[in-house]
Design an enzyme around this catalytic site. Structure first.
Site, PDB file in Angstrom:
ATOM      1  CG  HIS A 122      -1.658   1.312   1.228  1.00 50.22           C
ATOM      2  ND1 HIS A 122      -2.769   1.379   0.627  1.00 50.22           N
ATOM      3  CD2 HIS A 122      -1.395   2.475   2.195  1.00 50.22           C
ATOM      4  CE1 HIS A 122      -3.346   2.838   1.040  1.00 50.22           C
ATOM      5  NE2 HIS A 122      -2.363   3.422   1.776  1.00 50.22           N
ATOM      6  CB  CYS A 137      -3.156  -6.976 -17.517  1.00 53.50           C
ATOM      7  SG  CYS A 137      -3.496  -8.766 -17.269  1.00 53.50           S
TER       8      CYS A 137
END
Length: 581
Positions: A202, A514
């Site tokens: 994060h 991706c």
């Protein structure tokens, strides 16, 4: 002194160290004294409500500065108010006589342990959110109650955050939680240094999106730095210089200015079309790992959703998501993207990705085990429920349904038969189903090598370069001891991509990439030269990728690809590509 870690967000900085070291008290295993069970339960209910109020206050405060980050605190409210968690904690207190703080700690720990076991870094990082909420609950548990108003939050209870820094600083911490980074005053944070965290954590994601240089995984960081100590940070090298010499300071100030100007320049490309100098359109897709507004609203800068990960609906909970919950989630993202294609990847879980809601067999080699489509086949009820939700949502947008972990033509035919049966059942029930496309992930070499044999069975494909690389190189991408063998620039990677793309071009069908390779500025010229015209990435990479494309011609890309295919080692390719940047 020089410290080293992993450069997680590019840039450089010089400034004073600000040690952000919130202490977390781990409770001891304890039982409730006889007759005091209800006291502990009432205290838990009180602090839970205080936490919800506290999160509301922070959310309103953050909303004024950065509305997108306010969604983090809405997610934390959902965790604190989770039905299963709020059944488990009272049960532990009343039935098993656990002390309230121990019940909070252990129930949350059970959820987090499941999340941490997964080798999918995006899922594993969700444990940080649960840890954040738990720390908030336990902090309030150990504070004395406000005798005048049990439902109030005293000023002393309010958590220190990074929103009121007095001057620009370099933050040094064990790690930063989502609530820390959401409150962060980005104008006063020169760089972020942590002892924990990885490239997909994060903290790394937030640092990249804010344009703050970050170095994570620095061993012994807090043992070696002092509050206010002068430091110079070179995130490109993953190096921190403590009490640096004048020449180092001068060099890194120049690097910092260059990086800042470069980022400002890249942002100008964000709203542009992804076009080369010669006018060739390269479609830019968005990788989405959650359906919160912050993530999906980035669609305005992109042409399609190249990867919508559905695992977030299943992880970190004791109950499988119902069809209606899934339907609403898929409907939301499809409506947001409108006519733009949304590639929804069916459940990519199993083996290394354990579900708290389902008993799964432990495997010695989880990456080679019962994961992805294999897991779906072995759990048909879960698979069919997800397909039902996707097909029902198809009327609200442009659905492209994608299978993960496909290894053979048999896999494709079996999955198509199941989808067909589900579709017929829905139609018989009177449900409406919109048009949709059917495709696969190319991440197992066996399927990549027979694309010409299966192309008639699919409408599109997406190359998952991260898993394709680890299977091609036989190197676990999460295992640091073999990280030198995990080579994204391995010649075999570009050859296998080239052969697959050629088949799709010949058949006039869509193929995209991706994985991390698709947002790597050094690799983009090669991919375009190999015929790739669709790249999908995280929102933070969109501007820089568009700028890279804008500086290319197809002729130049073709020449770059030709030269890369002539090289023999990953090292040679990396050196050649970085020389040309």
């Amino acid at each position: 002194m020089v410290l080293n870690g992993k450069g997680a967000a590019p840039g450089a900085a010089v400034g004073g160290i600000f040690i952000y070291n919130e202490k977390f008290h781990i409770p001891s295993e304890a039982v409730v004294p006889s007759g005091e069970e209800q006291v502990h339960l009432d205290r838990y209910k009180l602090i839970k409500n205080q936490v919800l109020n506290e999160l509301d206050e922070i959310k309103l405060s953050v909303q004024k500065i950065d509305p997108g980050k306010a969604s983090i605190f809405e997610a934390h409210k959902e965790i604190a108010d989770d039905i299963i968690i709020n059944e488990e904690i009272p049960a532990k207190i009343l039935k098993e006589k656990w002390a309230g703080d121990w019940a909070i700690y252990q129930v949350y720990e059970t959820v987090m342990s499941v999340l941490r076991k997964t080798n999918d870094p995006l899922i594993a990082e969700r444990a940080v959110d649960f840890d954040d909420v738990r720390a908030r609950l336990l902090r309030l548990w150990y504070l004395k109650s406000d005798t005048n108003n049990d439902n109030s939050i005293s000023d002393d209870s309010k958590k220190q955050n990074l929103s009121n820094l007095k001057e620009p600083v370099i933050i040094a911490a064990v790690d930063l939680k989502p609530s820390d980074t959401a409150c962060l005053d980005r104008e006063k944070v020169l760089a972020i240094l942590t002892e924990q965290g990885g490239l997909t954590s994060h903290t790394a994601i937030i640092a990249k999106s804010y344009g703050i240089p970050a170095i994570l995984g620095i061993k012994g960081l807090l043992e070696n730095v002092k509050q206010g100590q002068l430091a110079a940070v070179d995130a490109q090298k993953g190096t921190v210089y403590l009490d640096p010499k004048d020449d180092v300071i001068e060099e890194l100030i120049k690097k910092s200015d260059t990086f800042r100007n470069d980022k400002m320049n890249a942002e100008h490309f964000k709203l542009n079309e992804g076009c080369t100098l010669c006018g060739e359109k390269i479609e830019i897709g968005l990788n989405v790992s959650n359906n919160n507004d912050e993530e999906i609203n980035a669609q305005e800068f992109t042409d399609f959703a190249g990867l919508f990960r559905t695992e977030f609906l299943f992880m970190g909970r004791n109950k499988l998501p119902a069809e209606e919950e899934q339907f609403n989630s898929y409907k939301k993202v499809l409506e947001c993207f409108g006519k733009k294609p949304v590639v929804i990847r069916l459940l990519d879980i199993g083996g290394d990705k354990q579900l708290a809601s389902l008993e799964q067999k432990k495997e010695d080699n989880p990456f080679l085990g019962n994961r992805g489509l294999r897991f779906c086949f072995s759990n048909p009820d879960i698979f069919k429920t997800q397909i039902r939700a996707c097909l029902r949502a198809s009327v609200y947008g442009n659905l492209w349904l994608m299978l993960p972990m496909v290894g053979s033509l048999d896999d494709i035919k079996k999955a198509k038969e199941i989808i067909k049966d589900v579709k017929n059942t829905l139609l018989n029930e009177g449900e409406k189903i919109g048009e949709y496309k059917f495709g696969i992930m190319i991440e197992i070499p066996s399927i990549a090598l027979i694309i010409d044999k299966i192309i008639e069975e699919i409408d599109f494909a997406s190359i998952g370069s991260n898993d394709l690389c680890q299977y091609l190189c036989a190197a676990d991408r999460m295992n640091s001891s073999v990280e030198n063998y995990y080579q994204q620039y391995h010649p075999a990677m570009f050859r296998i991509i080239k052969d697959a793309v050629n088949v799709f071009i010949k058949e006039g069908k869509s193929v995209s990439i991706c994985g991390e390779l698709g947002s790597d500025p050094a690799a983009i010229p090669v991919l375009i030269g190999l015929g790739m015209r669709k790249l999908s990435m995280g929102a933070a990479s969109v501007a820089s990728v568009k700028r890279t494309i804008a500086g290319l011609t197809v002729e130049k890309a073709l020449k770059t690809a030709e030269n890369v295919l002539a090289l023999s080692t990953a090292g040679e390719i990396e050196e050649y590509l970085h020389e040309r940047q």
